[in-house]
Design a protein around this motif. Sequence first.
Motif, PDB file in Angstrom:
ATOM      1  N   THR A  14      -8.609  -0.908  -0.888  1.00  0.00           N
ATOM      2  CA  THR A  14      -9.986  -0.843  -0.394  1.00  0.00           C
ATOM      3  C   THR A  14     -10.303  -2.021   0.523  1.00  0.00           C
ATOM      4  N   GLU A  15      -9.891  -3.208   0.127  1.00  0.00           N
ATOM      5  CA  GLU A  15     -10.155  -4.405   0.939  1.00  0.00           C
ATOM      6  C   GLU A  15      -9.363  -4.397   2.245  1.00  0.00           C
ATOM      7  N   ALA A  16      -8.099  -3.978   2.192  1.00  0.00           N
ATOM      8  CA  ALA A  16      -7.245  -3.985   3.387  1.00  0.00           C
ATOM      9  C   ALA A  16      -7.498  -2.770   4.273  1.00  0.00           C
ATOM     10  N   GLY A  17      -8.000  -1.685   3.689  1.00  0.00           N
ATOM     11  CA  GLY A  17      -8.219  -0.458   4.450  1.00  0.00           C
ATOM     12  C   GLY A  17      -7.070   0.520   4.348  1.00  0.00           C
ATOM     13  N   SER A  18      -5.855   0.021   4.123  1.00  0.00           N
ATOM     14  CA  SER A  18      -4.676   0.858   3.890  1.00  0.00           C
ATOM     15  C   SER A  18      -3.565  -0.047   3.377  1.00  0.00           C
ATOM     16  N   TRP A  19      -2.509   0.558   2.859  1.00  0.00           N
ATOM     17  CA  TRP A  19      -1.384  -0.205   2.314  1.00  0.00           C
ATOM     18  C   TRP A  19      -0.112   0.565   2.622  1.00  0.00           C
ATOM     19  N   ILE A  34       1.618   5.663   3.314  1.00  0.00           N
ATOM     20  CA  ILE A  34       0.430   4.814   3.315  1.00  0.00           C
ATOM     21  C   ILE A  34      -0.507   5.229   2.188  1.00  0.00           C
ATOM     22  N   LEU A  35      -1.104   4.222   1.574  1.00  0.00           N
ATOM     23  CA  LEU A  35      -2.194   4.420   0.638  1.00  0.00           C
ATOM     24  C   LEU A  35      -3.472   4.194   1.409  1.00  0.00           C
ATOM     25  N   VAL A  36      -4.452   5.071   1.233  1.00  0.00           N
ATOM     26  CA  VAL A  36      -5.737   4.916   1.922  1.00  0.00           C
ATOM     27  C   VAL A  36      -6.873   5.169   0.929  1.00  0.00           C
ATOM     28  N   PRO A  37      -8.003   4.501   1.150  1.00  0.00           N
ATOM     29  CA  PRO A  37      -9.157   4.755   0.282  1.00  0.00           C
ATOM     30  C   PRO A  37      -9.652   6.194   0.435  1.00  0.00           C
ATOM     31  N   CYS A  38     -10.089   6.759  -0.680  1.00  0.00           N
ATOM     32  CA  CYS A  38     -10.625   8.117  -0.698  1.00  0.00           C
ATOM     33  C   CYS A  38     -11.740   8.136  -1.721  1.00  0.00           C
ATOM     34  N   ASP A  39     -12.973   8.178  -1.254  1.00  0.00           N
ATOM     35  CA  ASP A  39     -14.125   8.116  -2.149  1.00  0.00           C
ATOM     36  C   ASP A  39     -13.966   6.896  -3.060  1.00  0.00           C
ATOM     37  N   ASP A  40     -13.931   7.090  -4.368  1.00  0.00           N
ATOM     38  CA  ASP A  40     -13.753   5.965  -5.308  1.00  0.00           C
ATOM     39  C   ASP A  40     -12.317   5.857  -5.786  1.00  0.00           C
ATOM     40  N   ASP A  41     -11.396   6.475  -5.091  1.00  0.00           N
ATOM     41  CA  ASP A  41     -10.002   6.555  -5.503  1.00  0.00           C
ATOM     42  C   ASP A  41      -9.111   6.209  -4.307  1.00  0.00           C
ATOM     43  N   VAL A  42      -7.846   6.575  -4.362  1.00  0.00           N
ATOM     44  CA  VAL A  42      -6.928   6.422  -3.231  1.00  0.00           C
ATOM     45  C   VAL A  42      -6.078   7.680  -3.118  1.00  0.00           C
ATOM     46  N   GLU A  43      -5.560   7.900  -1.935  1.00  0.00           N
ATOM     47  CA  GLU A  43      -4.589   8.964  -1.696  1.00  0.00           C
ATOM     48  C   GLU A  43      -3.403   8.342  -0.971  1.00  0.00           C
ATOM     49  N   PRO A  72      -2.911   7.179  16.369  1.00  0.00           N
ATOM     50  CA  PRO A  72      -3.000   6.322  17.557  1.00  0.00           C
ATOM     51  C   PRO A  72      -2.506   6.965  18.847  1.00  0.00           C
ATOM     52  N   ARG A  73      -1.766   8.056  18.758  1.00  0.00           N
ATOM     53  CA  ARG A  73      -1.230   8.682  19.965  1.00  0.00           C
ATOM     54  C   ARG A  73      -2.256   9.569  20.661  1.00  0.00           C
ATOM     55  N   HIS A  74      -2.855  10.504  19.950  1.00  0.00           N
ATOM     56  CA  HIS A  74      -3.760  11.458  20.581  1.00  0.00           C
ATOM     57  C   HIS A  74      -5.185  11.416  20.051  1.00  0.00           C
ATOM     58  N   GLY A  75      -5.449  10.576  19.037  1.00  0.00           N
ATOM     59  CA  GLY A  75      -6.797  10.453  18.515  1.00  0.00           C
ATOM     60  C   GLY A  75      -7.202  11.523  17.523  1.00  0.00           C
ATOM     61  N   SER A  76      -6.291  12.405  17.145  1.00  0.00           N
ATOM     62  CA  SER A  76      -6.611  13.376  16.104  1.00  0.00           C
ATOM     63  C   SER A  76      -6.965  12.613  14.840  1.00  0.00           C
ATOM     64  N   THR A  77      -7.882  13.164  14.043  1.00  0.00           N
ATOM     65  CA  THR A  77      -8.280  12.496  12.814  1.00  0.00           C
ATOM     66  C   THR A  77      -7.973  13.377  11.609  1.00  0.00           C
ATOM     67  N   PHE A  78      -7.577  12.721  10.526  1.00  0.00           N
ATOM     68  CA  PHE A  78      -7.194  13.391   9.289  1.00  0.00           C
ATOM     69  C   PHE A  78      -8.099  12.918   8.171  1.00  0.00           C
ATOM     70  N   ASP A  79      -8.637  13.860   7.418  1.00  0.00           N
ATOM     71  CA  ASP A  79      -9.464  13.525   6.270  1.00  0.00           C
ATOM     72  C   ASP A  79      -8.634  12.683   5.301  1.00  0.00           C
ATOM     73  N   SER A  80      -9.129  11.502   4.943  1.00  0.00           N
ATOM     74  CA  SER A  80      -8.387  10.596   4.063  1.00  0.00           C
ATOM     75  C   SER A  80      -8.105  11.194   2.698  1.00  0.00           C
ATOM     76  N   CYS A  81      -8.984  12.066   2.228  1.00  0.00           N
ATOM     77  CA  CYS A  81      -8.836  12.657   0.887  1.00  0.00           C
ATOM     78  C   CYS A  81      -8.005  13.935   0.886  1.00  0.00           C
ATOM     79  N   ALA A  82      -8.163  14.770   1.894  1.00  0.00           N
ATOM     80  CA  ALA A  82      -7.474  16.065   1.933  1.00  0.00           C
ATOM     81  C   ALA A  82      -6.253  16.070   2.847  1.00  0.00           C
ATOM     82  N   GLY A  83      -6.180  15.140   3.800  1.00  0.00           N
ATOM     83  CA  GLY A  83      -5.063  15.084   4.734  1.00  0.00           C
ATOM     84  C   GLY A  83      -5.123  16.101   5.849  1.00  0.00           C
TER      85      GLY A  83
END
Length: 141
Positions: A14-19, A34-43, A72-83
């Motif tokens: 959560t503090e780093a934004g990803s791991w 990568i681990l990323v924050p997802c609501d109150d959890d991580v994915e 970073p290549r095309h700017g597509s975005t992925f939901d952190s929780c669902a991918g």
Amino acid sequence: MADATRLTTVDTVTEAGSWLFTVRDAYGEPDEAILVPCDDDVEAWINRCPHEAQRLDVGRGAAIRDGEIICPRHGSTFDSCAGTCDNGEAEGTRLVPVDVTVEDDEIYLTDRAVTFDHEGGIEASEDDDDDVPSSTSHIGF
């Protein structure tokens, strides 16, 4: 937690934004996740855009805005929780999940298809020359 490898803590992610971490598949081949924050959890996701095999975290942390991981290549975005991705070049694709479990703020790798190798990305070997394939040919250019 038995049968699982401790990775880090939810607070750290959560503090780093990803791991970023490296795993190995059943054949011993390395891959990044990568681990990323997802609501109150991580994915956890394989560190690769499914559109063009672009790394989402190139070693400086994944770019995340409003709960979405940005390619970073095309700017597509992925939901952190669902991918899932619903825009840009990667629209209609989904990140490859890596199974993790959270217990008392500790994150454990529970995916039986991979094993933990180390924190951080895949290290380039000293023989690599900017990822240019080496040649065994005697012909020079």
